[in-house]
Design an enzyme around this catalytic site. Sequence first.
Site, PDB file in Angstrom:
ATOM      1  N   GLU A 262       0.876  -1.179   0.000  1.00 21.79           N
ATOM      2  CA  GLU A 262       0.000   0.000   0.000  1.00 21.79           C
ATOM      3  C   GLU A 262       0.907   1.220   0.000  1.00 21.79           C
ATOM      4  O   GLU A 262       1.423   1.626   1.038  1.00 21.79           O
ATOM      5  CB  GLU A 262      -0.903   0.005   1.241  1.00 21.79           C
ATOM      6  CG  GLU A 262      -1.896  -1.137   1.302  1.00 21.79           C
ATOM      7  CD  GLU A 262      -3.043  -0.974   0.332  1.00 21.79           C
ATOM      8  OE1 GLU A 262      -3.098   0.054  -0.382  1.00 21.79           O
ATOM      9  OE2 GLU A 262      -3.884  -1.883   0.264  1.00 21.79           O
ATOM     10  N   CYS A 296      -2.821   8.889   2.738  1.00 23.54           N
ATOM     11  CA  CYS A 296      -2.509   8.368   1.404  1.00 23.54           C
ATOM     12  C   CYS A 296      -3.657   8.648   0.447  1.00 23.54           C
ATOM     13  O   CYS A 296      -3.465   8.682  -0.769  1.00 23.54           O
ATOM     14  CB  CYS A 296      -2.182   6.884   1.458  1.00 23.54           C
ATOM     15  SG  CYS A 296      -3.406   5.898   2.323  1.00 23.54           S
TER      16      CYS A 296
END
Length: 508
Positions: A262, A296
């Site tokens: 990720e 993010c």
Amino acid sequence: MSIVLPSTDELSARARAALGRIGVDVPEGHALRARTPVTGEVLFGLAATDASGTEEALAAAHAAFLGWRTTPAPRRGELVRRLGELLRAHQDDVAELITIEAGKIRSESLGEVQEMIDICDFAVGLSRQLYGRTIASERPGHRLAETWHPLGVVGVISAFNFPAAVWSWNTAIALVCGDTVVWKPSELTPLVSLACDRLLARAADGVGAPRDVHRLLLGGRAVGEQLVDDPRVVLVSATGSTRMGREVGPRVAARFGRCLLELGGNNAAIVAPSADLDLATQGIVFAAVGTAGQRCTTLRRLIVHRDIAGTVVDRLTAAYQKLAIGDPFDDATLVGPLISARALDGMRGALDRVRDEGGELLAGGARRPAESAPHAAYVEPAVVRLDRQTDIVREETFAPLLYVMPYDTFDEAIALHNDVPQGLSSSIFTRDQQEAERFLSAEGSDCGIANVNIGTSGAEIGGAFGGEKETGGGRESGSDAWRAYMRSATNTVNYSSRLSLAQNVSFG
């Protein structure tokens, strides 16, 4: 106007008090420093995990896996259920530590712990739903099936911006799948990590589970490398920058391990002429400045139809001027500190580059002085207008910096949206059903998350979380992300009295 903050001594005392209520025995030392971005100063020193400690943790987790994998999955779910109960009881304490160490405003810290509670609930249900398949066999008297089995030791490497939630996504799912977990958290948030580890240990004691199903490693790069390179760690789930992923991925692949990555996001929203601008403005501002731009999934690029670009910019600049910046413990604050002065330097560097590339700063960008805290990094979220997508726009700047660019046709908007290396989250604000459906289709957004009439951040745990391209391709949390933590086997059972070969092969 100077920002007024609590003292570092006060924050240190509050952190120790929260850790004490959770039951953490703080490992005092000098190898690691717990610090707070609220004042930019060190709270106190901690002991770190050395190479021998890492080896001991990996060996213990592997040994525990050999027994844990045979524990019935619903029994494994009882451990996660108990963890969720303890998180409910200590939600305020864990949130306190998140705000102290990551600088999140209070509501976001509480929301992060709620996310942990939610994934525990999801995982408990999952512990009774680890389904395989029965498959039609071409041979009479045969049964063809798919079964799923525990994978092994899962190594979790997490980042500072979600210091507890990302760990819980991985750990809750891995535990019910029959795996054990070794966690290497960010060096920037060791206190949150100690709290989570202690709560899980208490949960294990409460249900009679082995404590070594989870081990914590406090340390820096060397500890992470040892975890990444160890063949007993079957899956490495790593959250962080694309740069980090470029290093982790090949090292794990070289030993034929598995990776769940990720990585960076450079998320965009398209604002169409038909958009509800009140709704869009609210969604854009939260997605762009929430967590001080350090998610993010933060909105970094805004692609607006040229006919409404001026109106949208006016609304955004007016909203940005009203943002309350300061002490994250103050309920009125909407934007807390950046994690460090280095993050502020990165934002300043990006602003310098975008000016060189023809961008115009419309709002924000200035550092806000903090009374008695010269090392703290408080900044006004910035809005920049450009005529095109330049080189700096294609990079992820982990700070509250929003680029606004115009488009004329919907095809142009999609092309502009997808013209970056990252592919995490995306959104469109429109009341045109055709545009919405095209955005969600194969010819639309190339991201792992695509939203309509909502911003790019704020994912729910029921859906899988992750992205494409340089974001890494991993999936965590909900949906069928659990499959990454297990291995599948195809089983053929012959219950007839004769041997039949597949594909009508005849042999003797």
